[in-house]
Design a protein around this motif. Structure first.
Motif, PDB file in Angstrom:
ATOM      1  N   ILE A  43       0.821  -1.227   0.000  1.00 58.05           N
ATOM      2  CA  ILE A  43       0.000   0.000   0.000  1.00 58.05           C
ATOM      3  C   ILE A  43       0.852   1.272   0.000  1.00 58.05           C
ATOM      4  O   ILE A  43       0.328   2.366   0.152  1.00 58.05           O
ATOM      5  CB  ILE A  43      -0.945   0.007   1.217  1.00 58.05           C
ATOM      6  N   SER A  63      -0.306   3.366  -2.961  1.00 57.29           N
ATOM      7  CA  SER A  63      -1.708   3.196  -3.320  1.00 57.29           C
ATOM      8  C   SER A  63      -2.605   4.085  -2.460  1.00 57.29           C
ATOM      9  O   SER A  63      -2.380   4.242  -1.250  1.00 57.29           O
ATOM     10  CB  SER A  63      -2.114   1.725  -3.145  1.00 57.29           C
ATOM     11  N   ASP A 110      -5.627   3.263  -1.965  1.00 51.33           N
ATOM     12  CA  ASP A 110      -6.418   2.259  -1.254  1.00 51.33           C
ATOM     13  C   ASP A 110      -5.528   1.636  -0.180  1.00 51.33           C
ATOM     14  O   ASP A 110      -4.587   0.913  -0.481  1.00 51.33           O
ATOM     15  CB  ASP A 110      -6.912   1.196  -2.239  1.00 51.33           C
ATOM     16  N   LYS A 111      -5.812   1.917   1.069  1.00 52.86           N
ATOM     17  CA  LYS A 111      -4.967   1.457   2.170  1.00 52.86           C
ATOM     18  C   LYS A 111      -5.472   0.177   2.835  1.00 52.86           C
ATOM     19  O   LYS A 111      -5.015  -0.187   3.920  1.00 52.86           O
ATOM     20  CB  LYS A 111      -4.849   2.568   3.228  1.00 52.86           C
ATOM     21  N   ILE A 112      -6.426  -0.522   2.197  1.00 54.03           N
ATOM     22  CA  ILE A 112      -6.853  -1.803   2.726  1.00 54.03           C
ATOM     23  C   ILE A 112      -5.640  -2.732   2.780  1.00 54.03           C
ATOM     24  O   ILE A 112      -4.947  -2.911   1.769  1.00 54.03           O
ATOM     25  CB  ILE A 112      -7.971  -2.413   1.853  1.00 54.03           C
TER      26      ILE A 112
END
Length: 220
Positions: free
Chosen positions: A71, A74, A76-78
């Motif tokens: 991540i 990214s 998106d930090k999921i």
């Protein structure tokens, strides 16, 4: 086969994608991953009987991709993937090349093979092979069985313009414009759960095998 507990873990992870939940369920992850590793080993041993470029004694742990997402760059930090990915590289010379890929995710599982987004030198070599021997490729990808199982390869992502060194009226320009060369087949959850899941997946891989051979010969 893939165990129901493995799919259940992935489904719940999708609904609880955070470190606290994951750490509380770490043993479930480890058990699910081991199931996927055992499944991978069985696939390798059976597929190696057809594909001599696969080492029947390969370490299946190295073929199962990590569940942790990168991540760093990214938005998106999921932190975790919602799937287990299995990558079986087929390029005997090492480095990037064609492969078989098994994606295990509840409701979204699939099998794929071929070469996704070849590097520039490989893409040039593959296009040259198509220019010289398109008949060989078309004998693989244009059969009714191949199209029924994997769809029309020409419908994948293609260049909007004509690739360098080729003319727009080239008889195989639709193949030369391709950015990737992928055969993909969806897998239902119930197929993964059956005792013959390994045999069915290997049988599909064997249908992809001639495509991988064509691609690997091009970049050899």
């Amino acid at each position: 086969m893939i165990k129901k507990e493995t799919l259940d873990f992935l489904k719940e992870l999708g609904d609880n994608n955070n470190r606290d939940w994951f750490m509380a369920n770490k043993q479930r992850h480890d058990d699910a991953r081991q199931n996927v590793i055992d499944f991978t080993q069985a696939v390798i041993k059976l597929l190696a009987k057809t594909d001599a470029n696969l080492n029947a004694e390969a370490d299946p742990r190295k073929c199962v991709l990590r569940i942790y997402r990168d991540i760093r760059f990214s938005l998106d930090k999921i932190p975790y993937k919602r799937n287990f990915g299995i990558s079986l590289m087929q390029n005997p010379g090492g480095g990037r090349g064609s492969e078989y890929y098994i994606h295990i995710e509840p409701g979204k599982a699939f099998l794929a093979g071929g070469y996704w987004m070849p590097e520039a030198s490989h893409l040039k070599a593959i296009r040259q092979e198509i220019d010289y021997n398109a008949h060989d490729l078309k004998q693989i990808v244009d059969t009714p069985e191949f199209i029924k199982l994997f769809g029309n390869i020409r419908e994948q992502d293609r260049l909007k313009t004509v690739p360098r060194d080729y003319n727009a009226d080239h008889p195989d320009i639709d193949l030369l414009k391709l950015k990737s060369f992928i055969a993909q087949h969806p897998l239902k959850d119930e197929e993964l759960l059956k005792k013959d899941a390994v045999e069915k997946i290997v049988a599909l891989c064997c249908k992809i095998y001639p495509l991988n051979v064509f691609l690997n010969n091009a970049i050899a």
